[in-house]
Scaffold this motif. Structure first.
Motif, PDB file in Angstrom:
ATOM      1  N   ILE A  25      10.152  46.835  42.530  1.00 19.88           N
ATOM      2  CA  ILE A  25      10.982  47.293  41.410  1.00 19.88           C
ATOM      3  C   ILE A  25      10.502  48.664  40.964  1.00 19.88           C
ATOM      4  O   ILE A  25       9.322  48.859  40.688  1.00 19.88           O
ATOM      5  CB  ILE A  25      10.916  46.304  40.226  1.00 19.88           C
ATOM      6  CG1 ILE A  25      11.310  44.895  40.696  1.00 19.88           C
ATOM      7  CG2 ILE A  25      11.814  46.768  39.084  1.00 19.88           C
ATOM      8  CD1 ILE A  25      11.157  43.839  39.625  1.00 19.88           C
ATOM      9  N   SER A  26      11.435  49.601  40.893  1.00 20.16           N
ATOM     10  CA  SER A  26      11.105  50.981  40.580  1.00 20.16           C
ATOM     11  C   SER A  26      12.249  51.564  39.750  1.00 20.16           C
ATOM     12  O   SER A  26      13.056  50.814  39.200  1.00 20.16           O
ATOM     13  CB  SER A  26      10.921  51.718  41.905  1.00 20.16           C
ATOM     14  OG  SER A  26      10.677  53.072  41.703  1.00 20.16           O
ATOM     15  N   CYS A  27      12.363  52.854  39.631  1.00 18.75           N
ATOM     16  CA  CYS A  27      13.525  53.459  38.975  1.00 18.75           C
ATOM     17  C   CYS A  27      13.710  54.876  39.480  1.00 18.75           C
ATOM     18  O   CYS A  27      12.819  55.442  40.109  1.00 18.75           O
ATOM     19  CB  CYS A  27      13.398  53.431  37.457  1.00 18.75           C
ATOM     20  SG  CYS A  27      12.071  54.445  36.820  1.00 18.75           S
ATOM     21  N   SER A  28      14.875  55.445  39.233  1.00 21.82           N
ATOM     22  CA  SER A  28      15.158  56.818  39.670  1.00 21.82           C
ATOM     23  C   SER A  28      16.273  57.399  38.820  1.00 21.82           C
ATOM     24  O   SER A  28      16.965  56.665  38.106  1.00 21.82           O
ATOM     25  CB  SER A  28      15.570  56.826  41.153  1.00 21.82           C
ATOM     26  OG  SER A  28      16.773  56.108  41.324  1.00 21.82           O
ATOM     27  N   PHE A  31      21.171  59.854  35.007  1.00 22.50           N
ATOM     28  CA  PHE A  31      21.017  58.594  34.262  1.00 22.50           C
ATOM     29  C   PHE A  31      19.912  57.757  34.913  1.00 22.50           C
ATOM     30  O   PHE A  31      19.849  57.652  36.130  1.00 22.50           O
ATOM     31  CB  PHE A  31      22.359  57.854  34.329  1.00 22.50           C
ATOM     32  CG  PHE A  31      22.513  56.711  33.359  1.00 22.50           C
ATOM     33  CD1 PHE A  31      22.985  56.937  32.071  1.00 22.50           C
ATOM     34  CD2 PHE A  31      22.234  55.406  33.742  1.00 22.50           C
ATOM     35  CE1 PHE A  31      23.167  55.876  31.181  1.00 22.50           C
ATOM     36  CE2 PHE A  31      22.404  54.346  32.862  1.00 22.50           C
ATOM     37  CZ  PHE A  31      22.873  54.591  31.572  1.00 22.50           C
ATOM     38  N   ALA A  32      19.032  57.171  34.114  1.00 19.89           N
ATOM     39  CA  ALA A  32      17.935  56.356  34.663  1.00 19.89           C
ATOM     40  C   ALA A  32      18.484  55.057  35.239  1.00 19.89           C
ATOM     41  O   ALA A  32      19.198  54.320  34.562  1.00 19.89           O
ATOM     42  CB  ALA A  32      16.902  56.057  33.575  1.00 19.89           C
ATOM     43  N   ARG A  65      22.356  49.714  36.684  1.00 22.85           N
ATOM     44  CA  ARG A  65      22.385  50.233  35.317  1.00 22.85           C
ATOM     45  C   ARG A  65      21.561  49.292  34.448  1.00 22.85           C
ATOM     46  O   ARG A  65      21.937  48.140  34.235  1.00 22.85           O
ATOM     47  CB  ARG A  65      23.820  50.262  34.791  1.00 22.85           C
ATOM     48  CG  ARG A  65      24.690  51.324  35.419  1.00 22.85           C
ATOM     49  CD  ARG A  65      26.083  51.300  34.825  1.00 22.85           C
ATOM     50  NE  ARG A  65      26.055  51.591  33.397  1.00 22.85           N
ATOM     51  CZ  ARG A  65      27.081  52.140  32.733  1.00 22.85           C
ATOM     52  NH1 ARG A  65      28.196  52.448  33.361  1.00 22.85           N
ATOM     53  NH2 ARG A  65      26.971  52.368  31.450  1.00 22.85           N
ATOM     54  N   ALA A  66      20.437  49.790  33.912  1.00 27.85           N
ATOM     55  CA  ALA A  66      19.561  48.935  33.101  1.00 27.85           C
ATOM     56  C   ALA A  66      20.197  48.611  31.753  1.00 27.85           C
ATOM     57  O   ALA A  66      19.731  47.740  31.035  1.00 27.85           O
ATOM     58  CB  ALA A  66      18.201  49.592  32.898  1.00 27.85           C
ATOM     59  N   ASP A  67      21.284  49.326  31.404  1.00 26.57           N
ATOM     60  CA  ASP A  67      21.987  48.960  30.170  1.00 26.57           C
ATOM     61  C   ASP A  67      22.902  47.758  30.425  1.00 26.57           C
ATOM     62  O   ASP A  67      23.457  47.189  29.483  1.00 26.57           O
ATOM     63  CB  ASP A  67      22.778  50.144  29.600  1.00 26.57           C
ATOM     64  CG  ASP A  67      23.733  50.755  30.611  1.00 26.57           C
ATOM     65  OD1 ASP A  67      23.528  50.552  31.834  1.00 26.57           O
ATOM     66  OD2 ASP A  67      24.686  51.428  30.191  1.00 26.57           O
ATOM     67  N   SER A 110      14.626  53.729  31.481  1.00 24.16           N
ATOM     68  CA  SER A 110      15.256  54.629  30.515  1.00 24.16           C
ATOM     69  C   SER A 110      14.954  56.065  30.891  1.00 24.16           C
ATOM     70  O   SER A 110      14.081  56.329  31.724  1.00 24.16           O
ATOM     71  CB  SER A 110      14.728  54.336  29.103  1.00 24.16           C
ATOM     72  OG  SER A 110      13.340  54.594  29.055  1.00 24.16           O
ATOM     73  N   ASN A 111      15.690  56.990  30.290  1.00 23.15           N
ATOM     74  CA  ASN A 111      15.398  58.405  30.467  1.00 23.15           C
ATOM     75  C   ASN A 111      14.342  58.816  29.434  1.00 23.15           C
ATOM     76  O   ASN A 111      14.435  58.436  28.263  1.00 23.15           O
ATOM     77  CB  ASN A 111      16.671  59.243  30.289  1.00 23.15           C
ATOM     78  CG  ASN A 111      17.690  59.012  31.392  1.00 23.15           C
ATOM     79  OD1 ASN A 111      18.570  58.181  31.257  1.00 23.15           O
ATOM     80  ND2 ASN A 111      17.557  59.730  32.485  1.00 23.15           N
TER      81      ASN A 111
END
Lengths: 245, 245
Positions: free
Chosen positions: A167-170, A186-187, A211-213, B170-171
């Motif tokens: 699990i990561s993010c970009s 957008f994260a 989308r983490a939202d 998040s950003n």
């Protein structure tokens, strides 16, 4: 901003109401509304008001080998998976390593978009070894618009085994941003996983951008030193979520 | 760009070498190098070359109730935790819900910065109930620069229990960006957790923002239908990481 993130389809309060409620200036409220519009979370309808567009985030347990569709839809169908494309390809060194196959082996690439109540949640690019998955390319009767766990399990004729997850993010690139209806940058919550057969053989390597939202992962990290507590059975990770899911 | 993300402290190859190696134009190479400099990942030293600044990502298992410091430092000390501030506060409805205490209860807020080989990995804001944790504010002999699991375990005099984890992203805002040395808007991996005593009582609620280029979470999702495979014992989640950790 909690009031704007309830998943409701009602009009949100007027600027004046929001100013009173949060005790902030009109400038701040306008800036926030502008940001939410830019992110595709709210929509202003002329003469009708401003509406929340996107559902609130769903909490998805990082638990057994199964995905969001299986987890959420077992109660009520809110998640839809749409396969956008499948194509044959030879795999790169990176993918070959993940799938434990020789470089330049034949793989099937499958791209899917997952939606929650009609709103895009995540895009997934999956790499599957041609043997036994080239059937995906040839057989028009195979339903590709569903959970990869179900699809893969059907093709191999037995349940799938464990899944290795990273699990990561970009920040969203232009293509992903367009598919997920967010601004570039957008994260995004990224998951990279290797789904295995019960004997450990890799069956699928996939990369997802979410989308983490709309989607939040949850997990209970068990204590090694302490005894298990009766109130927290393994898997009971949806603690603060919408009680309807 | 794999060659730039090896964690090495050596100079990276010249523009000409990179152009040949990747078969792309000088413009592309310069754009990438510019981006990496902006993100604080490489540094140009006049007359000496361009150097990789940041270590490659560490894979951290989302597993037992323990944190990155305990996980990584058990082999070699690479992670340092620096407590930046502790202060007493009354808690909001959101925090009160997480800690299962009344709104306006006394809490201790603790802010920490975690570094990997000297480079910032994550910032954490922890909320602890005043009883029994106000001792943190008063006792100068308590070492705050270490794993919260160790700190909390010492104060309560017994091992901690399970941890509920939520993983999102998040950003970066201006303050967090400054602490983590990234541009505003940089995608950050967020974890929100509730650490519990063995009887289930919440001991800490914390929110962390991590650089996903320094930290990647890993997990093995076990299969329910299939028997456990011998080659994947629970906890053996560091599969592709630096063999030195």
């Amino acid at each position: 901003m909690e009031v704007l993130r309830t998943g409701s389809r009602d009009a949100i309060p007027s600027e004046d109401t929001l100013i009173k409620k949060f005790g902030v200036s009109r400038g701040v409220i306008r800036e926030v509304l502008h940001l939410l519009r830019e992110q595709g979370l709210i929509e202003r309808v002329r003469g009708a008001g401003t509406f929340v567009l996107a559902p609130g985030p769903i909490l998805h347990p990082v638990d057994e080998s199964r995905d969001l569709a299986q987890d959420v839809n077992s109660v009520a169908p809110r998640i839809a998976i749409r396969c956008r494309a499948v194509s044959p390809q030879t795999c790169t060194a990176f993918t070959a390593d993940k799938l434990a196959v020789p470089v330049d082996s034949s793989v099937v690439i499958m791209e899917s978009l997952t939606t929650l109540d009609g709103y895009p949640v995540s895009v997934r690019t999956a790499f599957l070894p041609a043997e036994p998955f080239s059937v995906i390319l040839d057989d028009p009767h195979i339903d590709l618009h569903r959970s990869p766990y179900e699809l893969i399990s059907q093709i191999i004729g037995q349940p799938v085994g464990d899944t290795d997850l990273e699990i990561s993010c970009s920040n969203a690139d232009a293509l992903t941003a367009d598919l997920l209806r967010v601004p570039v940058g957008f994260a995004l919550l990224d998951t990279s996983r290797v789904l295995r057969a019960v004997d450990g053989t890799p069956l699928e390597f996939s990369i997802s951008h979410a989308r983490a939202d709309h989607l939040v992962f949850t997990h209970v990290m068990k204590s090694s030193a302490a005894p298990a507590r009766a109130s927290s059975p393994a898997g009971a990770t949806v603690r603060y979520g919408d009680p309807s899911i």
